[in-house]
Design a protein around this motif. Structure first.
Motif, PDB file in Angstrom:
ATOM      1  N   LYS A  58       0.815  -1.374   0.065  1.00  0.00           N
ATOM      2  CA  LYS A  58      -0.166  -0.032   0.169  1.00  0.00           C
ATOM      3  C   LYS A  58       0.913   1.237   0.032  1.00  0.00           C
ATOM      4  O   LYS A  58       0.205   2.262  -0.052  1.00  0.00           O
ATOM      5  CB  LYS A  58      -0.931  -0.161   1.215  1.00  0.00           C
ATOM      6  CG  LYS A  58      -1.899  -1.070   1.322  1.00  0.00           C
ATOM      7  CD  LYS A  58      -2.754  -0.882   2.597  1.00  0.00           C
ATOM      8  CE  LYS A  58      -2.969  -2.148   3.367  1.00  0.00           C
ATOM      9  NZ  LYS A  58      -3.555  -1.966   4.689  1.00  0.00           N
ATOM     10  N   TYR A  59       1.966   1.078   0.293  1.00  0.00           N
ATOM     11  CA  TYR A  59       2.842   2.324   0.365  1.00  0.00           C
ATOM     12  C   TYR A  59       4.233   2.108  -0.791  1.00  0.00           C
ATOM     13  O   TYR A  59       5.301   1.763  -0.242  1.00  0.00           O
ATOM     14  CB  TYR A  59       3.523   2.305   1.754  1.00  0.00           C
ATOM     15  CG  TYR A  59       2.744   1.959   2.979  1.00  0.00           C
ATOM     16  CD1 TYR A  59       1.753   3.239   3.257  1.00  0.00           C
ATOM     17  CD2 TYR A  59       2.147   1.087   3.470  1.00  0.00           C
ATOM     18  CE1 TYR A  59       0.734   3.118   4.119  1.00  0.00           C
ATOM     19  CE2 TYR A  59       1.364   0.763   4.479  1.00  0.00           C
ATOM     20  CZ  TYR A  59       0.506   1.981   4.529  1.00  0.00           C
ATOM     21  OH  TYR A  59      -0.412   1.899   5.681  1.00  0.00           O
ATOM     22  N   SER A 110      12.921   4.413   3.496  1.00  0.00           N
ATOM     23  CA  SER A 110      11.792   3.669   3.387  1.00  0.00           C
ATOM     24  C   SER A 110      10.775   3.905   4.811  1.00  0.00           C
ATOM     25  O   SER A 110       9.747   3.988   4.098  1.00  0.00           O
ATOM     26  CB  SER A 110      12.253   2.222   3.443  1.00  0.00           C
ATOM     27  OG  SER A 110      10.994   1.328   3.126  1.00  0.00           O
ATOM     28  N   LEU A 111      11.427   3.977   5.631  1.00  0.00           N
ATOM     29  CA  LEU A 111      10.665   4.086   7.046  1.00  0.00           C
ATOM     30  C   LEU A 111      10.155   5.589   7.053  1.00  0.00           C
ATOM     31  O   LEU A 111       8.876   5.883   7.374  1.00  0.00           O
ATOM     32  CB  LEU A 111      11.685   3.974   8.197  1.00  0.00           C
ATOM     33  CG  LEU A 111      11.144   4.371   9.778  1.00  0.00           C
ATOM     34  CD1 LEU A 111       9.702   3.440   9.986  1.00  0.00           C
ATOM     35  CD2 LEU A 111      12.178   4.254  10.595  1.00  0.00           C
ATOM     36  N   GLU A 112      10.920   6.642   6.701  1.00  0.00           N
ATOM     37  CA  GLU A 112      10.191   8.048   6.553  1.00  0.00           C
ATOM     38  C   GLU A 112       9.262   8.222   5.467  1.00  0.00           C
ATOM     39  O   GLU A 112       7.922   8.574   6.009  1.00  0.00           O
ATOM     40  CB  GLU A 112      11.455   8.886   6.244  1.00  0.00           C
ATOM     41  CG  GLU A 112      10.996  10.466   6.271  1.00  0.00           C
ATOM     42  CD  GLU A 112      12.170  11.235   5.943  1.00  0.00           C
ATOM     43  OE1 GLU A 112      12.032  12.438   5.512  1.00  0.00           O
ATOM     44  OE2 GLU A 112      13.335  11.006   6.421  1.00  0.00           O
ATOM     45  N   LEU A 113       9.286   7.511   4.334  1.00  0.00           N
ATOM     46  CA  LEU A 113       8.196   7.594   3.407  1.00  0.00           C
ATOM     47  C   LEU A 113       6.877   6.779   3.938  1.00  0.00           C
ATOM     48  O   LEU A 113       5.929   7.360   3.602  1.00  0.00           O
ATOM     49  CB  LEU A 113       8.839   7.077   2.267  1.00  0.00           C
ATOM     50  CG  LEU A 113       9.722   7.827   1.575  1.00  0.00           C
ATOM     51  CD1 LEU A 113      10.093   7.000   0.303  1.00  0.00           C
ATOM     52  CD2 LEU A 113       9.265   9.115   1.048  1.00  0.00           C
ATOM     53  N   PHE A 114       7.125   5.688   4.541  1.00  0.00           N
ATOM     54  CA  PHE A 114       5.954   5.065   5.077  1.00  0.00           C
ATOM     55  C   PHE A 114       5.309   5.946   6.239  1.00  0.00           C
ATOM     56  O   PHE A 114       4.033   5.807   6.168  1.00  0.00           O
ATOM     57  CB  PHE A 114       6.383   3.701   5.872  1.00  0.00           C
ATOM     58  CG  PHE A 114       5.462   3.103   6.980  1.00  0.00           C
ATOM     59  CD1 PHE A 114       4.340   2.653   6.449  1.00  0.00           C
ATOM     60  CD2 PHE A 114       5.640   3.206   8.011  1.00  0.00           C
ATOM     61  CE1 PHE A 114       3.311   2.028   7.073  1.00  0.00           C
ATOM     62  CE2 PHE A 114       4.613   2.663   8.923  1.00  0.00           C
ATOM     63  CZ  PHE A 114       3.691   2.034   8.610  1.00  0.00           C
ATOM     64  N   LEU A 115       6.288   6.343   6.911  1.00  0.00           N
ATOM     65  CA  LEU A 115       5.563   7.250   8.202  1.00  0.00           C
ATOM     66  C   LEU A 115       4.776   8.286   7.704  1.00  0.00           C
ATOM     67  O   LEU A 115       3.773   8.822   7.969  1.00  0.00           O
ATOM     68  CB  LEU A 115       6.626   7.802   9.325  1.00  0.00           C
ATOM     69  CG  LEU A 115       7.209   6.668   9.915  1.00  0.00           C
ATOM     70  CD1 LEU A 115       8.367   7.001  11.022  1.00  0.00           C
ATOM     71  CD2 LEU A 115       5.925   5.917  10.829  1.00  0.00           C
ATOM     72  N   GLN A 153       3.284   8.865   4.716  1.00  0.00           N
ATOM     73  CA  GLN A 153       2.152   8.508   4.160  1.00  0.00           C
ATOM     74  C   GLN A 153       1.289   7.970   5.295  1.00  0.00           C
ATOM     75  O   GLN A 153      -0.195   8.252   5.283  1.00  0.00           O
ATOM     76  CB  GLN A 153       2.371   7.233   3.052  1.00  0.00           C
ATOM     77  CG  GLN A 153       0.895   7.001   2.177  1.00  0.00           C
ATOM     78  CD  GLN A 153       1.138   6.292   0.925  1.00  0.00           C
ATOM     79  OE1 GLN A 153       2.487   5.761   0.647  1.00  0.00           O
ATOM     80  NE2 GLN A 153       0.212   5.726   0.414  1.00  0.00           N
ATOM     81  N   TYR A 154       1.477   7.263   6.042  1.00  0.00           N
ATOM     82  CA  TYR A 154       0.656   6.290   7.272  1.00  0.00           C
ATOM     83  C   TYR A 154      -0.119   7.526   8.050  1.00  0.00           C
ATOM     84  O   TYR A 154      -1.122   7.480   8.335  1.00  0.00           O
ATOM     85  CB  TYR A 154       1.611   5.370   7.949  1.00  0.00           C
ATOM     86  CG  TYR A 154       0.633   4.683   9.048  1.00  0.00           C
ATOM     87  CD1 TYR A 154       0.007   3.929   8.624  1.00  0.00           C
ATOM     88  CD2 TYR A 154       0.784   5.049  10.307  1.00  0.00           C
ATOM     89  CE1 TYR A 154      -0.897   3.060   9.501  1.00  0.00           C
ATOM     90  CE2 TYR A 154       0.128   4.613  11.387  1.00  0.00           C
ATOM     91  CZ  TYR A 154      -0.903   3.336  11.000  1.00  0.00           C
ATOM     92  OH  TYR A 154      -1.527   2.849  11.760  1.00  0.00           O
ATOM     93  N   LEU A 155       0.758   8.445   8.359  1.00  0.00           N
ATOM     94  CA  LEU A 155       0.513   9.591   9.414  1.00  0.00           C
ATOM     95  C   LEU A 155      -0.082  10.782   8.519  1.00  0.00           C
ATOM     96  O   LEU A 155      -0.844  11.672   8.950  1.00  0.00           O
ATOM     97  CB  LEU A 155       1.577  10.142  10.176  1.00  0.00           C
ATOM     98  CG  LEU A 155       2.264   9.054  11.022  1.00  0.00           C
ATOM     99  CD1 LEU A 155       3.396   9.620  11.650  1.00  0.00           C
ATOM    100  CD2 LEU A 155       1.282   8.831  12.164  1.00  0.00           C
ATOM    101  N   ASN A 156       0.056  10.620   7.060  1.00  0.00           N
ATOM    102  CA  ASN A 156      -0.544  11.666   6.383  1.00  0.00           C
ATOM    103  C   ASN A 156      -0.131  13.078   6.642  1.00  0.00           C
ATOM    104  O   ASN A 156      -0.625  14.119   6.938  1.00  0.00           O
ATOM    105  CB  ASN A 156      -2.188  11.665   6.345  1.00  0.00           C
ATOM    106  CG  ASN A 156      -2.857  12.621   5.303  1.00  0.00           C
ATOM    107  OD1 ASN A 156      -2.135  12.518   4.223  1.00  0.00           O
ATOM    108  ND2 ASN A 156      -3.868  13.003   5.432  1.00  0.00           N
ATOM    109  N   ASN A 157       1.325  13.013   6.715  1.00  0.00           N
ATOM    110  CA  ASN A 157       2.045  14.325   6.907  1.00  0.00           C
ATOM    111  C   ASN A 157       3.171  14.616   6.159  1.00  0.00           C
ATOM    112  O   ASN A 157       3.779  13.560   5.485  1.00  0.00           O
ATOM    113  CB  ASN A 157       2.337  14.645   8.496  1.00  0.00           C
ATOM    114  CG  ASN A 157       3.294  13.709   8.989  1.00  0.00           C
ATOM    115  OD1 ASN A 157       4.201  13.587   8.449  1.00  0.00           O
ATOM    116  ND2 ASN A 157       3.174  13.470  10.046  1.00  0.00           N
TER     117      ASN A 157
END
Length: 67
Positions: free
Chosen positions: A19-20, A50-55, A57-61
């Motif tokens: 999803k990411y 990868s972690l930064e991009l995930f966060l 998108q996940y946190l929508n900021n």
């Protein structure tokens, strides 16, 4: 203790990241570098991104990990 299978873990993470897209791409890049036998700062940078991009998108900021 349960048996540990790194391949299953990696497949699970890749499926979970489906999803990411941007985060998954960086994770795959880190895997490719690892499979080539490289042990470099570039692998760590790909995983961090990868972690930064995930966060993001996940946190929508749009904040970076530093912020």
């Amino acid at each position: 203790m349960k048996d540990f299978y790194p391949e299953k873990l990696v497949i699970h993470i890749l499926n979970w990241l489906s999803k990411y897209d941007k985060a998954k791409e960086q994770f795959k890049k880190a895997l490719q570098l690892t499979l080539k036998g490289l042990n470099s700062k570039h692998i760590v940078d790909c995983l961090r991104l990868s972690l930064e991009l995930f966060l993001k998108q996940y946190l929508n900021n749009s904040m970076s990990l530093e912020n």
